[in-house]
Structure formats: C-alpha cells, structure tokens
Design an enzyme around this catalytic site. Sequence first.
Site, PDB file in Angstrom:
ATOM      1  N   CYS A  53       0.762  -1.102  -0.033  1.00  0.00           N
ATOM      2  CA  CYS A  53      -0.018  -0.044  -0.058  1.00  0.00           C
ATOM      3  C   CYS A  53       0.777   1.351   0.040  1.00  0.00           C
ATOM      4  CB  CYS A  53      -0.966  -0.020   1.268  1.00  0.00           C
ATOM      5  SG  CYS A  53      -0.096  -0.283   2.681  1.00  0.00           S
ATOM      6  N   HIS A  65      -1.428   1.595   7.335  1.00  0.00           N
ATOM      7  CA  HIS A  65      -1.959   1.441   5.953  1.00  0.00           C
ATOM      8  C   HIS A  65      -1.863   2.805   5.186  1.00  0.00           C
ATOM      9  CE1 HIS A  65      -4.403  -0.045   2.712  1.00  0.00           C
ATOM     10  NE2 HIS A  65      -5.092   0.655   2.854  1.00  0.00           N
TER      11      HIS A  65
END
Length: 978
Positions: free
Chosen positions: A250, A867
């Site tokens: 990510c 994230h």
Amino acid sequence: MAAVPGLESQHSLIDRILREQTLRTGDSWFLIDLRWFLQWKEYVETGDQNSSAYPGRINNAELFEGILCLCNLETGRLKERLTENEDYVLLPVEAWDLLVRWYGVEPDQPPIERKVVDLPVTQKVEVYPVELYLCQHSDMDSSVVVFFSRADTVETVLRETQRQFGVPAEDETRLWVKNSDGSCERLRNIHMTVLDACLSSGQTVIMETRNKDGTWPTSRPHIMRNTLDDLQDFHGQPGVCGLTNLGNTCFMNSALQCLSNTPPLTEYFLSNCYLNDLNFDNPLGMKGEIAEAYADIIKQAWSGRHSTIAPRIFKAKVSHFASQFMGYQQHDSQELLSFLLDGLHEDLNRVKRKEYIELKDAEERPDEELAEEAWRIHRRRNDSIIVDIFHGLFKSTLVCPKCGKISVTFDPFCYLSVPLPMSKERVMEVFFVSMNPCRKPTQFRLVVPKAGKVWDLCVALSRYTDVPAARMVVADVFSHRFYKIFPMDEPLNCILERDDIFIYEVSGNIYDDDMNDMLLPIYLREKTRSRDYSDIYYSTILFGHPLLLSVPRDKLSWDNLYEILLHRLSRYVRRPDSDEEDEEEDEDSQDEDIYSRNTNGLIEGDEEESAAANQEHDAGSEGEDNGSELSNQEMSSEPPNGEAEINNCSGGTNSESPELDDCPPSPVPLSRQPKRKCRSSRPCRRKRLLFTFQTVNSNGSTDRNSCSEDGNSVSFHTQPYIAIDWDPEMRRKYYDEVEAEKYVKHESMGIMLKKTPVKLKECINLFTTVETLEEENPWYCPTCKKHQLATKKLDLWSLPEVLIIHLKRFSYTKYSREKLDTLVEFPIRNLDFSEFIIKPQIGAKSESFVYDLIAVSNHYGGLRDGHYTAFARNKDNGQWYYYDDSSVSPVSEEQIESRAAYVLFYQRQDKIPQPTAFPPHPDYSSMDIASDPDPDTNGTNSCSSISNDVTSCNSCDHLEAAASTSFSSCNSEIRDLD
C-alpha cells in the site's frame, strides 16, 4: 544547369577529391563498377570528347546478384565476395554526385550507397550491410528484408519497420530480436548502433505495438477486472484506476497514485517524450528500466480501459534496484517516493556524461551570483524532467560558534521534509507493584516530560500512590525477567512505548548511600525433569512476574528471605496446611540435605546448634503470635481502587513498614524450618518447603559464585539475582496462576494529552529556524581548523513547479521512536509561499509562489503497522478521488484534511491545466473514507477498517482490557531489540 567541364578538368577534379577525402565514421561512399570507372579514366585521359572510349551512363549491373529487376531494386543485393579495385571502386559523395551530373545513371538502377563504420581496430566502408527480416508481433509469418548499415541506430530500424508496415509514427512501438536459439531479446536502447546492438545478417526483428489499454502484447500484466471489464468495452475516466495490493505494498500504491496525478509528469509520459530521454548508459541510473516500468503503469492507468491494475513488474524492478524494498514488508511511502524520483531522474537524465565541476568559494559574493552559479552547475550535470518539475533551491547558512565564520551554500532539493511541532510531554503506561501483598498490581497512565528522567516518572506516580519516589524502583520486565533496572537519572527517552514498565515499592531508600539496604531481584523458576523421567532435575523454566525486595544487609538470611517471600506472594501462593507442613525424612536425607544446601544455601549444623535454635524459638514464640494478630487486622482493611475482596491473602504486614522489621530472624520453630542434618537412626520429621533458593545471573541462569555464606547469613559480591525454584507438583498445588496474573486499571488510564492542530506554515517556519548541529554531525570550520557544532539555517531561494512537502510524522531518536498524529491544517487552494522566499523579486520578473493542492499520501496506524492511501485531483475533470489500493471513489474537498496526511503535493497555480471533462456528481455521504486515527490507540483501530485487502497491512486489532484481567501479555516472549 551548369556546363560540363572539359575532360582534363574532370580528371583533375575527381583525382583531387579522391586524394583529399578520408574515411570518417558515418560518411557515405558509393560503389561504382570498376570497368566503367576505368573506361571513364581512359576517356578523360585521351582529351577527345568524340573518342570511342566514351563510357556512357554509369552502369553497375555487374555488381548486382542475378538480373536486376523491380523485384530486387529495393533490396539492392550485391554479388557475394566482391573485391575493391577488382570489381568496384569507392567514391565519396562529392565525386559520385559530379559523375552522376556529367554522365547520369542507367534507368531503374539504384545507387549503391554505403556507410563508413568504426570497427574495433579500423574504419572501413561497409560494402555488405546487415540484412534483417522485419515483421510485426501480430503476424510474424509475414516479413520483409531490409538492409541496414552497422552505423545505423536501432531507432532507424524502428522507423523503417513502422514505414514498412504502415504503423503511424505517433504509436508507441518497441523492437525485439529473435536469436538463433529461438529466444527473443528486447532492443531497449534505440540510440545504440546496429553494430553495438550485435545485429547480424539473417536475424529477425519483431516490432511490438502498445495496446490501446496501455499494455504490451508480450507482457500483459495481471489485471483484476470487474464485470464491465469482462465485456472488453470498459471505458472509465482516465487516471481513475486502482492498484492491486500485492502484499503490504500500500505504501507503493499511495506514492504511485500521487505521482500519477501530477499533470506535467504524466503528460510527459503519455506523449512518449520520455523515449528520447532514456539514458541507458548512466552509471547512477537503472538502465532505463525504472522509467519504462513507471511508463507502463501510467499508460495503463490513463488508458481508461482498466478499473484496477497489478503493478507486479514495477514492484520487481524496484526490488531489483533497491534491495531495501525486496519482499513484502511494510515500508515508508516517502522513502519509496524519494527512490523513485531519483531513479526516474537518472534514467531520464539528458546529460549522458557528467563533467566534473569544481565549486568555487563564496568569497563574500552576493547571494544572487552564488545562487545562479549553483543552479547552473546543477543543471550542467542534472537535466531531466524531474529537475524541470520538482527541483528547487535553498540557501544553507552555517555559523561557527567560536570564530564567527559564516559559510553560505546553495543546494538543490526535490522535496521539503518539514518538522512538526512536538509536545514537550509524553504519556507512559506503567504497572505499580505495592509492598502490600493483598493489593494487585495497578496500571497507571502518567504524563511526564519527554526530556525527563526516571525520577520524574516516579514523582508522577507518587501523586497517585502517596508512596515517596525515593522508595520506588523502575524496571523493564520482559519474558519473566528484568530486562533492565533503571537508575533514577536515566533519561526517559530510553524507554520505548512497547516496553512493559513495572515500578516496585520498596521498604527503604536504596539510593541513599548511608542506608544499608540491598535490592534483591527475585525470579520464579520451575524445575523440569530429565528426559528419562528420573528424579534428577537438569533445567529450569522462568514463569510469573519477578519481584524486587529491599532488605537490610545485616539481617539477610535464607530463613528470613523465605518467610518474606511467603508474605509477599501470599495473594496467590497458599501456605501448606498444618497436616501438610511436615513430612517424614527417609534414609536418603543426607543427600537431600546436600541438595538443600546447594540450592537454599542453608549450612548444616550439629545437634548443639539445633538445641540452641529451639531455645531461641521458645523465647520468641509470643512475638510471632503478636505478628499474626497484626496480619489479621490488615486483612480486614478495604483495598484500594475499588477491590471489595482479597483472595488468597493469608497474612501480611503494613506496606509502610520495612519488611524485615516485621519478620523476626527465626519466625517459626525449628521443627518447621528446613531440616538440617538428622543424625538419629529413626525417621525424622522436617518442614515441607514450597520452593528452594538459587543465586542466578540477570538472565535467570544459575550462578553459584555470586555469594558467600556465614552460618545462616548471606553476603553478595555483586548485584544479586535470586531465583526461587519450584517443584512442578508444589507449583500446581500452592501457586494460583490465575490470581497471579490479575491486575486493576487506575482511573488515570483515561488520561489523554490534548493535541491542538497546527498550521502548515508553522511547520515551514520550523524548517527555516536556526538550529545547532548535533554532536554526531559537526561542521569543519576552515578558520578554526577543527570540527565545530555550528548553527545552521535553511532558507528557501526558489521553488519548483510541483512542490512536495513531507510532514515528518515519524520521530526517531537513539532510544525511542514515535509517530506524531498531530492534525496539520493545510490549504487546498492559494497556499502562498512568498513570505518564505528570500530571493529578491524585481518588478516584472517577480515569480508567483501561490500553490494549489493536487495530491496527498496518507498514513493510518502506528510505527509497527499501518496502511497507506492517497487523495488526488484528476487533471482531466478536476474531481478529487480517494485511492485505497484497488478501491477508488470520488470525495469532496472537505474530506481531504486529516491527521493521516503524510506527504503533500502542491502545484503552482499558474501551471495547473484547466479540466477538459466534466466531473461526476457523487453522493459523498455514502463514501467509506478512513476516519482519523484514534489518538488513544495511535490509529491502530483504523487500520483494519480502511483496507479492502487482507494483505494490505499488518494486523492491528485492539483489545479492550477488563477492570481486572490478565496481564501476561506484558511479558511477551517476543521483543524487537532495535
């Protein structure tokens, strides 16, 4: 038309050209039939224009293979093994043009033009060029034969192949060469010559044309298609394309989406301008592979034919050239961005050979002159689209604190890493272990100075417990042992957030040199049997939570220590009942006494010593009864923190009193003490021990040389560590595992530091603030002739078209790491940097420094897990989108600012292109956008809720503890020892 000169003039003119002309690489020469040339020489030497030796038109038919006809005019294949000066002569262009003008050429006969090539040892005219078979990837059975000089470039071969098959020049194509073994090799460097590319006659060159969806037929990536894609007619908004999470990638997806939505860079790749700038020979570059892999991502994302693409090839290229990104660990999007910008710059650097340029001394020259010189030197070595778009210039000023020497330099930058204002306080969670055995350990959340000492931590805890800070000992407990016992002057920054910190109450001030108290760390161990299941123990295993005791040196004995520990462990260790206390000693008692002596340190005595001990006990039995009454009174008191009931608490002393003062040297009759040596022939009775003692090192391993014994007294040579060893059966019967793990939470666990938002300009101000260099990075003063801790100040001189601002949310020190989740308020439009630019602005030449936001890289979560996502403005329709790996959704501008903002992309307002398409009108209320991380959990709750791919980030579940629960996780067996 100029008149034909006389025969003598023709002869002298051609002869002079042949004598003066030399071979130069790349020049053209023409083959002419030797017989025609000799006849021409004979003709001009006669001087008679009416001579029968007139050669007529130039005729090279004898040099061609077979009968020259329309079928081989294009190829012009020569006969094999033609020899110079026997079959033909070579004429330079000037001589050939003159002869053609004077005599002409036979109709439909092509000129035989050849190039001078530079061979490894010589230069020569290439009579026989390279014969290549050209075909398309879509139809490799149909090929055409074309001759190329070894001096021709691969680009020439590419353009000729496009012409042969009618492919428009604006279509992106690439070439592959088929080797003799059937394998295909990419001709990547189109600026390389045919000779350098090792192309030889008879080889097949295949042209591949990029598909309309941005992919290549030979390397079509794995694409996650939805139902619309499966219909093969999916047409979405160009640029609105997700990136598949390949496993903790990510961070890469976030950086790619931000760069993809940087208009000038994307236009550069979409228009194929990068093909002319690819630098395959730069030793600092990646041989053009990073630039090509990135171009593939952009072509696919902006084709409008994909909803999601998988950047596997790009990930493989990044891992190949930057080993730190190998595998599928989580990384930093800003670090990937820094590598990618540098890689693209070197791969697209228009400077093929970087010259060495010696920097001149400032010599008190004006800043304008120094800045212009620095930028000019930088551009002479670095000239790429990355420099054009992202590079700016700042001024660095160093001042020597001793002599006042001022050093001024101007340095280029690609992005600004700006600090965030940091709080001067931090919150620490600790467990307090009281001397009162009936009280469970209590978890506190304390606010302490970031630059404070361990003493400050104890003072903060003292406000809640009323225990003086001087009677506290702070320790880091890990894996059932003391990882470290901190001195009071230890800086708090050496304690990490993940450390399990226990603060123990002790009976005396162990830090006072006048006090005679000794600090005793106590470990709990279980003895394990040998593999043959005999009665011999050969190893031990640590368990439970260690203890810290403060004991006067002159009263230290194994007997007293045994009773003290029974008292301190009484909440979860049950004393044996009266019928369990004594056990019969068998004939092997002597062996058992030896074992007890080795483990407990109890010295064997004779019968007289035993009798004396009995008399001593009889005299002190009354005192023991009084002590028991005191313990009963303490048990009836109400425990703190709302504990209504104390379990397994069988006796105790006042926690404010010294432990040994309440315990007489011999608190029990000799018949209840560890058995000495029994010399009677009849069976004896002795006290049943719950555990035995053993001196150990700090890791809990046995160390038999750290103490000396004098009777029942014990003295230690070094800091003692003592283990109490339990027989498995005794532990099972008398040690309550569940009760030992219980603890309570204090109301202070609800404390949270108030985090006030800061403005982006405050961070810029901090970036330009004067700072003193660290001791690890001093500056060498040319005047003082030694390294000095100079003051340093950075100022902005010029800004690029696209300004990248990196918010330094991750703070790293020698002892600690933390993420700052401070909300930074940044404007979407009209960010004016004029107040920070120190370059003088003169009249009409003044530049605009007003910027608009175009992209944001976000990070949710903490240091260990998290994230990455991105917000970006589409250059075509002006709409903002939220990119969460493969998921893409439109958002409003009000949703962009958050605590997760990590890297900001700003473009100069006067350079932003106007939208060419109408934006959609989504319902923003239904969008599932990640919320700000919870300050209490440092964002770990948000991690699992914002990811659509289970592989996108590490697990970050948050478990709420009950008021009284187990804290065995505090002694985790796994620790990151960075």
